[in-house]
Motif scaffolding. Structure first.
Motif, PDB file in Angstrom:
ATOM      1  N   GLU A   1       0.793  -0.918   0.130  1.00 23.54           N
ATOM      2  CA  GLU A   1      -0.137  -0.003   0.006  1.00 23.54           C
ATOM      3  C   GLU A   1       1.001   1.152   0.037  1.00 23.54           C
ATOM      4  N   VAL A   2       0.469   2.127  -1.058  1.00 23.43           N
ATOM      5  CA  VAL A   2       1.419   3.385  -0.811  1.00 23.43           C
ATOM      6  C   VAL A   2       1.026   4.383   0.325  1.00 23.43           C
ATOM      7  N   ASP A   3       2.051   4.756   0.854  1.00 28.97           N
ATOM      8  CA  ASP A   3       1.348   5.633   1.973  1.00 28.97           C
ATOM      9  C   ASP A   3       1.672   7.334   1.588  1.00 28.97           C
ATOM     10  N   HIS A   4       0.859   7.584   1.113  1.00 29.36           N
ATOM     11  CA  HIS A   4       0.940   9.322   0.543  1.00 29.36           C
ATOM     12  C   HIS A   4       1.213  10.080   1.765  1.00 29.36           C
ATOM     13  N   ARG A   5       2.453  11.087   2.000  1.00 33.88           N
ATOM     14  CA  ARG A   5       2.593  11.939   3.075  1.00 33.88           C
ATOM     15  C   ARG A   5       2.961  13.141   2.722  1.00 33.88           C
ATOM     16  N   ASP A   6       2.555  13.563   1.611  1.00 32.50           N
ATOM     17  CA  ASP A   6       2.775  14.754   0.710  1.00 32.50           C
ATOM     18  C   ASP A   6       1.527  15.840   1.018  1.00 32.50           C
ATOM     19  N   VAL A   7       1.646  17.268   0.890  1.00 33.90           N
ATOM     20  CA  VAL A   7       0.593  18.168   0.580  1.00 33.90           C
ATOM     21  C   VAL A   7       0.816  18.634  -0.912  1.00 33.90           C
ATOM     22  N   PHE A   8       1.065  17.980  -1.626  1.00 30.93           N
ATOM     23  CA  PHE A   8       1.202  18.445  -3.132  1.00 30.93           C
ATOM     24  C   PHE A   8       0.084  18.082  -3.981  1.00 30.93           C
ATOM     25  N   PHE A   9      -0.155  16.736  -3.957  1.00 31.91           N
ATOM     26  CA  PHE A   9      -1.220  16.317  -4.384  1.00 31.91           C
ATOM     27  C   PHE A   9      -2.615  16.323  -3.760  1.00 31.91           C
ATOM     28  N   SER A  10      -3.739  16.287  -4.485  1.00 32.68           N
ATOM     29  CA  SER A  10      -4.969  16.587  -3.767  1.00 32.68           C
ATOM     30  C   SER A  10      -5.472  15.070  -3.184  1.00 32.68           C
ATOM     31  N   GLN A  11      -6.534  14.907  -2.530  1.00 32.99           N
ATOM     32  CA  GLN A  11      -7.009  13.538  -1.892  1.00 32.99           C
ATOM     33  C   GLN A  11      -7.524  12.801  -3.063  1.00 32.99           C
ATOM     34  N   GLY A  12      -7.951  13.256  -4.107  1.00 41.96           N
ATOM     35  CA  GLY A  12      -8.300  12.607  -5.378  1.00 41.96           C
ATOM     36  C   GLY A  12      -7.209  12.140  -6.112  1.00 41.96           C
ATOM     37  N   GLU A  13      -6.095  12.889  -6.215  1.00 41.73           N
ATOM     38  CA  GLU A  13      -4.925  12.175  -6.735  1.00 41.73           C
ATOM     39  C   GLU A  13      -4.263  11.126  -6.160  1.00 41.73           C
ATOM     40  N   ARG A  14      -4.325  11.221  -4.684  1.00 48.97           N
ATOM     41  CA  ARG A  14      -3.730  10.323  -3.781  1.00 48.97           C
ATOM     42  C   ARG A  14      -4.425   9.079  -3.998  1.00 48.97           C
ATOM     43  N   LYS A  15      -5.562   9.061  -4.210  1.00 46.89           N
ATOM     44  CA  LYS A  15      -6.725   8.024  -4.204  1.00 46.89           C
ATOM     45  C   LYS A  15      -6.447   7.041  -5.574  1.00 46.89           C
ATOM     46  N   GLU A  16      -6.379   7.869  -6.624  1.00 44.12           N
ATOM     47  CA  GLU A  16      -5.989   7.264  -7.880  1.00 44.12           C
ATOM     48  C   GLU A  16      -4.626   6.736  -7.862  1.00 44.12           C
ATOM     49  N   ASN A  17      -3.846   7.444  -7.335  1.00 40.69           N
ATOM     50  CA  ASN A  17      -2.450   6.844  -7.135  1.00 40.69           C
ATOM     51  C   ASN A  17      -1.567   6.791  -8.472  1.00 40.69           C
ATOM     52  N   PRO A  18      -1.535   7.948  -9.188  1.00 40.71           N
ATOM     53  CA  PRO A  18      -0.608   7.833 -10.453  1.00 40.71           C
ATOM     54  C   PRO A  18       0.849   8.180 -10.046  1.00 40.71           C
ATOM     55  N   ARG A  19       1.091   9.088  -9.097  1.00 43.68           N
ATOM     56  CA  ARG A  19       2.325   9.505  -8.727  1.00 43.68           C
ATOM     57  C   ARG A  19       2.508   9.424  -7.391  1.00 43.68           C
ATOM     58  N   ILE A  20       3.890   9.467  -6.915  1.00 40.24           N
ATOM     59  CA  ILE A  20       4.496   9.688  -5.420  1.00 40.24           C
ATOM     60  C   ILE A  20       5.338  10.661  -5.256  1.00 40.24           C
ATOM     61  N   CYS A  21       5.335  11.568  -4.401  1.00 39.14           N
ATOM     62  CA  CYS A  21       6.412  12.151  -3.977  1.00 39.14           C
ATOM     63  C   CYS A  21       7.392  11.472  -3.043  1.00 39.14           C
ATOM     64  N   ALA A  22       8.887  11.419  -4.096  1.00 39.09           N
ATOM     65  CA  ALA A  22       9.673  10.567  -3.415  1.00 39.09           C
ATOM     66  C   ALA A  22      10.422  10.936  -1.988  1.00 39.09           C
ATOM     67  N   CYS A  23      10.050  12.171  -1.780  1.00 37.08           N
ATOM     68  CA  CYS A  23      11.067  12.778  -0.748  1.00 37.08           C
ATOM     69  C   CYS A  23      10.440  12.419   0.650  1.00 37.08           C
ATOM     70  N   VAL A  24       8.892  12.078   0.767  1.00 35.72           N
ATOM     71  CA  VAL A  24       8.243  11.807   1.789  1.00 35.72           C
ATOM     72  C   VAL A  24       7.616  10.673   1.705  1.00 35.72           C
ATOM     73  N   SER A  25       7.072  10.157   0.820  1.00 35.60           N
ATOM     74  CA  SER A  25       5.816   9.180   0.903  1.00 35.60           C
ATOM     75  C   SER A  25       6.403   7.880   0.542  1.00 35.60           C
ATOM     76  N   ARG A  26       5.811   6.634   1.080  1.00 38.17           N
ATOM     77  CA  ARG A  26       6.589   5.513   1.069  1.00 38.17           C
ATOM     78  C   ARG A  26       5.740   4.356   0.554  1.00 38.17           C
ATOM     79  N   LEU A  27       6.159   2.927   0.427  1.00 39.88           N
ATOM     80  CA  LEU A  27       5.240   2.125   0.238  1.00 39.88           C
ATOM     81  C   LEU A  27       5.428   1.191   1.749  1.00 39.88           C
ATOM     82  N   CYS A  28       4.355   0.627   1.813  1.00 40.35           N
ATOM     83  CA  CYS A  28       4.208  -0.226   3.306  1.00 40.35           C
ATOM     84  C   CYS A  28       4.598  -1.698   2.781  1.00 40.35           C
ATOM     85  N   GLY A  29       5.996  -1.683   2.890  1.00 40.22           N
ATOM     86  CA  GLY A  29       6.556  -3.172   2.546  1.00 40.22           C
ATOM     87  C   GLY A  29       6.415  -3.513   0.979  1.00 40.22           C
TER      88      GLY A  29
END
Length: 326
Positions: free
Chosen positions: A283-311
């Protein structure tokens, strides 16, 4: 890509605990002459698991020639807060001259300052600066309980009834809608706190019809839904898997492996380090404030500086191609 940094030698000269889980360290910094504006941050070199690392913290008001930081001990952190808490008077390190990306505009008729938990660190300096200039302001400050409200006493002495504190354990909750509706049209709000607080503030502010340029915010690192775990990241065109340690960001792992990356803020705000997600087994753990809630739900991109994968394994496309680099 990153901003210019001027590193200076620093030595711990004092320690204090302004809240039950917060430690404040003051450093004497060689050659530090210029004053810094409220909202500024510094980078500090620390050792994590025997390896050098860099962490970023807000600087709070201190005497000339010194820098002070206040750090919450996070049980799920990547090791930065624990490293800071291990420091003692006399310990030496290096720090950068403060930079500011969370500036007061000095253009508003009234300022609303909002702090959630350790998010008080930039807000504290703003309150001091605004009060010193006689600006119209109100500050609201929320935390789980009052013992966790760092700097509450000096802020109360400074602001009096212009400060209102909210303790969740006492059933008190901040009403952002009421706070925003009470503001004059040209007021500005400055907010620092957990991701949920920032998202709620953005949504309510937007619905109110107020200009988004008059809502300023800063995020801090403890915004994950899951504890840090090691995971693998594969980069299209790179040809191998890179391990991201639990105490490491994906951005650092990629740059350390020689993958060209564009980045700047390292706080999930600017979006420069965002990369495309090809697939993810965890599961992708989005921790940014750059993407909107909708963008984070659709999961097309990830901010490499703060966000992670849960294993598991994350496959990303940074646009990097080994043949192009060659």
């Amino acid at each position: 890509m990153k901003s210019k940094q001027i590193w200076r030698k620093a030595r711990v000269i004092s320690m204090a605990e302004p809240a039950a889980d917060v430690r404040m360290l003051t450093f004497a910094v060689d050659g530090l002459q210029s004053a810094f504006d409220p909202g500024s941050h510094t980078n500090i070199k620390v050792m994590i698991n025997g390896a050098p690392a860099i962490r970023t913290y807000t600087v709070i008001p201190s005497a000339p020639g010194t820098l002070s930081i206040a750090v919450k001990l996070h049980p799920n952190s990547r090791g930065g807060s624990a490293a800071i808490w291990r420091m003692q008077p006399g310990d030496e390190t290096e720090m950068t001259e403060p930079e500011n990306r969370f500036e007061l505009s000095w253009r508003a008729s009234h300022y609303l300052l909002i702090a959630g938990g350790i998010g008080v660190t930039p807000i504290y300096g703003m309150a001091e600066a605004l009060a010193a200039r006689g600006q119209s302001l109100r500050m609201v400050y929320g935390a789980k309980n009052r013992s966790l409200m760092a700097f509450a006493e000096p802020l109360q002495a400074l602001l009096g009834d212009r400060l209102q504190c909210f303790s969740q354990d006492e059933g008190q909750h901040l009403d952002l809608e009421a706070e925003f509706s009470a503001l004059p049209p040209d007021a500005e709000a400055y907010i620092c706190g957990p991701l949920g607080l920032l998202e709620a503030a953005r949504d309510i502010w937007r619905r109110s019809g107020r200009p988004m340029s008059r809502l300023r915010y800063e995020v801090f690192g403890d915004n994950g839904r899951f504890a840090e775990q090691e995971f693998e990241v594969e980069v299209a065109g790179y040809g191998r898997s890179i391990t991201v340690r639990a105490d490491q960001t994906m951005l650092d792992a990629l740059t350390d492996a020689g993958v060209p990356m564009i980045f700047d803020c390292r706080r999930g705000e600017c979006g420069l380090c965002a990369v495309s997600i090809v697939s993810a087994t965890g599961e992708v753990d989005h921790r940014d404030v750059f993407f909107s809630q909708g963008e984070r739900k659709e999961n097309p991109r990830i901010c490499a500086c703060v966000s992670r994968l849960c294993g598991g394994t994350l496959v990303v496309d940074t646009g990097y191609r080994r043949e192009q680099a060659a």
